[in-house]
Motif scaffolding. Sequence first.
Motif, PDB file in Angstrom:
ATOM      1  N   LYS A   1       7.759   1.489   7.120  1.00 18.76           N
ATOM      2  CA  LYS A   1       7.270   0.267   6.467  1.00 18.76           C
ATOM      3  C   LYS A   1       6.776  -0.747   7.494  1.00 18.76           C
ATOM      4  O   LYS A   1       5.881  -1.551   7.204  1.00 18.76           O
ATOM      5  CB  LYS A   1       8.378  -0.357   5.618  1.00 18.76           C
ATOM      6  N   GLU A   2       7.377  -0.726   8.687  1.00 14.60           N
ATOM      7  CA  GLU A   2       7.003  -1.692   9.719  1.00 14.60           C
ATOM      8  C   GLU A   2       5.575  -1.489  10.207  1.00 14.60           C
ATOM      9  O   GLU A   2       4.944  -2.426  10.693  1.00 14.60           O
ATOM     10  CB  GLU A   2       7.960  -1.592  10.910  1.00 14.60           C
ATOM     11  N   ILE A   3       5.072  -0.265  10.095  1.00 12.86           N
ATOM     12  CA  ILE A   3       3.736   0.015  10.638  1.00 12.86           C
ATOM     13  C   ILE A   3       2.684   0.191   9.541  1.00 12.86           C
ATOM     14  O   ILE A   3       1.527   0.452   9.833  1.00 12.86           O
ATOM     15  CB  ILE A   3       3.761   1.270  11.539  1.00 12.86           C
ATOM     16  N   GLN A   4       3.096   0.041   8.276  1.00 12.38           N
ATOM     17  CA  GLN A   4       2.137   0.142   7.184  1.00 12.38           C
ATOM     18  C   GLN A   4       1.418  -1.192   6.989  1.00 12.38           C
ATOM     19  O   GLN A   4       2.067  -2.240   6.911  1.00 12.38           O
ATOM     20  CB  GLN A   4       2.841   0.553   5.894  1.00 12.38           C
ATOM     21  N   PRO A   5       0.095  -1.201   6.907  1.00 13.00           N
ATOM     22  CA  PRO A   5      -0.660  -2.458   6.783  1.00 13.00           C
ATOM     23  C   PRO A   5      -0.399  -3.204   5.471  1.00 13.00           C
ATOM     24  O   PRO A   5      -0.524  -4.417   5.409  1.00 13.00           O
ATOM     25  CB  PRO A   5      -2.121  -2.016   6.887  1.00 13.00           C
ATOM     26  N   ILE A   6      -0.031  -2.454   4.427  1.00 14.00           N
ATOM     27  CA  ILE A   6       0.250  -3.066   3.122  1.00 14.00           C
ATOM     28  C   ILE A   6       1.559  -2.498   2.586  1.00 14.00           C
ATOM     29  O   ILE A   6       1.745  -1.274   2.542  1.00 14.00           O
ATOM     30  CB  ILE A   6      -0.884  -2.817   2.112  1.00 14.00           C
ATOM     31  N   ASN A   7       2.476  -3.385   2.217  1.00 10.56           N
ATOM     32  CA  ASN A   7       3.754  -2.959   1.643  1.00 10.56           C
ATOM     33  C   ASN A   7       3.922  -3.532   0.242  1.00 10.56           C
ATOM     34  O   ASN A   7       3.394  -4.600  -0.073  1.00 10.56           O
ATOM     35  CB  ASN A   7       4.915  -3.421   2.530  1.00 10.56           C
ATOM     36  N   LYS A   8       4.675  -2.819  -0.574  1.00 11.51           N
ATOM     37  CA  LYS A   8       4.940  -3.277  -1.935  1.00 11.51           C
ATOM     38  C   LYS A   8       6.343  -3.849  -2.009  1.00 11.51           C
ATOM     39  O   LYS A   8       7.313  -3.229  -1.584  1.00 11.51           O
ATOM     40  CB  LYS A   8       4.803  -2.122  -2.919  1.00 11.51           C
ATOM     41  N   LYS A   9       6.471  -5.084  -2.528  1.00 12.31           N
ATOM     42  CA  LYS A   9       7.769  -5.727  -2.669  1.00 12.31           C
ATOM     43  C   LYS A   9       7.789  -6.519  -3.968  1.00 12.31           C
ATOM     44  O   LYS A   9       6.919  -7.353  -4.203  1.00 12.31           O
ATOM     45  CB  LYS A   9       8.041  -6.668  -1.479  1.00 12.31           C
ATOM     46  N   ASN A  10       8.810  -6.248  -4.775  1.00  6.93           N
ATOM     47  CA  ASN A  10       8.931  -6.923  -6.079  1.00  6.93           C
ATOM     48  C   ASN A  10       7.644  -6.818  -6.895  1.00  6.93           C
ATOM     49  O   ASN A  10       7.146  -7.803  -7.451  1.00  6.93           O
ATOM     50  CB  ASN A  10       9.317  -8.395  -5.884  1.00  6.93           C
ATOM     51  N   LYS A  11       7.087  -5.602  -6.916  1.00  6.18           N
ATOM     52  CA  LYS A  11       5.875  -5.278  -7.683  1.00  6.18           C
ATOM     53  C   LYS A  11       4.627  -6.005  -7.165  1.00  6.18           C
ATOM     54  O   LYS A  11       3.596  -6.033  -7.831  1.00  6.18           O
ATOM     55  CB  LYS A  11       6.079  -5.603  -9.166  1.00  6.18           C
ATOM     56  N   LYS A  12       4.725  -6.580  -5.964  1.00  6.85           N
ATOM     57  CA  LYS A  12       3.570  -7.233  -5.360  1.00  6.85           C
ATOM     58  C   LYS A  12       3.196  -6.528  -4.063  1.00  6.85           C
ATOM     59  O   LYS A  12       4.064  -6.025  -3.346  1.00  6.85           O
ATOM     60  CB  LYS A  12       3.880  -8.705  -5.068  1.00  6.85           C
ATOM     61  N   PHE A  13       1.913  -6.501  -3.774  1.00  7.64           N
ATOM     62  CA  PHE A  13       1.423  -5.891  -2.545  1.00  7.64           C
ATOM     63  C   PHE A  13       1.248  -6.979  -1.488  1.00  7.64           C
ATOM     64  O   PHE A  13       0.557  -7.974  -1.721  1.00  7.64           O
ATOM     65  CB  PHE A  13       0.104  -5.154  -2.783  1.00  7.64           C
TER      66      PHE A  13
END
Length: 366
Positions: free
Chosen positions: A50-62
Amino acid sequence: MKVGILTFHHTTNYGATLQAYALWTIIKDQGHDVEFIDYRPHRAVRYYLKEIQPINKKNKKFLVNRQAFSNLVKAWKMRRFLLSEVRLSRKKSYLRSGLKEFYGKYDLVVCGSDQIWCIDTYFRGFDPSYFLDFLSEQKTCRKVSYAASFGKTETLGKHQKVICKLISQFDAVAVRDSNSLRLIQEECGREAVKVLDPTFLVDYSKITSVPDLTDEYLLIYNQTPLNLEQQNFVRAVAKVKNLVIISVGEYDQVAAKNFINISPDEWLGYFSKASYVVTNTYHGTIFSLIFKKSFTVFANKKKSNKTNDLLQLLGLENRVILEPSPVSSITEESLKINYTLIDEKLEKEVFRSKTYLLNALDGKQG
């Protein structure tokens, strides 16, 4: 003797990486054939990805990860450091079932020296592999822990029976903090010894990369951003000591310069040349002590038991602060640490801890 080490080596944390390096080095220096069991639990791998992914999903938000590239570079440098300085097993495993490949391979396995026994970590949880359950039936392999930690775990709870049974199979048990010692003794009824983190036991001169900085500086190594009061404290210390403020490992807005994607050898270099250190981490505190720096530790609830434990041992409890002192009370004298007595205490603890480890390796401890 063929020795395996099971610890958190697959990580982007400087302290975890250097504790792994230190434990491997001291065992290798005794003439043993030693390697890391390359176990990378898939849950931990997903967490670090997750640290190296440009976009992460959290609480149904990108959410856009603005540090993705820097984190990727950091992860690559961590990996390069490990591959160049230590030895990993040829086989790696992402699943517990894969650890059966290591059955019968070693004369002794050491687990430690990190929070490998913390059963409350949300992205790792309880993993009996770190209690060497995959070696339970092998009678010819000795099992030793060195500076293993339960971290913030307060009780073994529903895992007590399993953990205590596995702990009973160890030939020697050494932990690195009083909380872990209490859990072993009170909940498992097993004798154990408290020792220093292995990072205290080796020399770093050969792997330290000295930074090309001409100004004297205050170094920040925090795993969370400084709040306003902490920022004001840092600025006041820097003003009293006439220092430039830099941050390593993580970005901090109070710093004039941020060095985020550095390698472990560069990280060591910045610590070695710092004029003052501010940190909220356990290994940030340790390397401040190793390099004999004056420092302040901002209390971190997740790390407080092990950091306070270490500083109480050395009579440096006053270096931990819950709330920054009024700026007006900060003086050159109040910031100093007299290392004469500290070194004497630390030298004794280093000797005791190193002796314990060497005796455990030779089968003289248990």
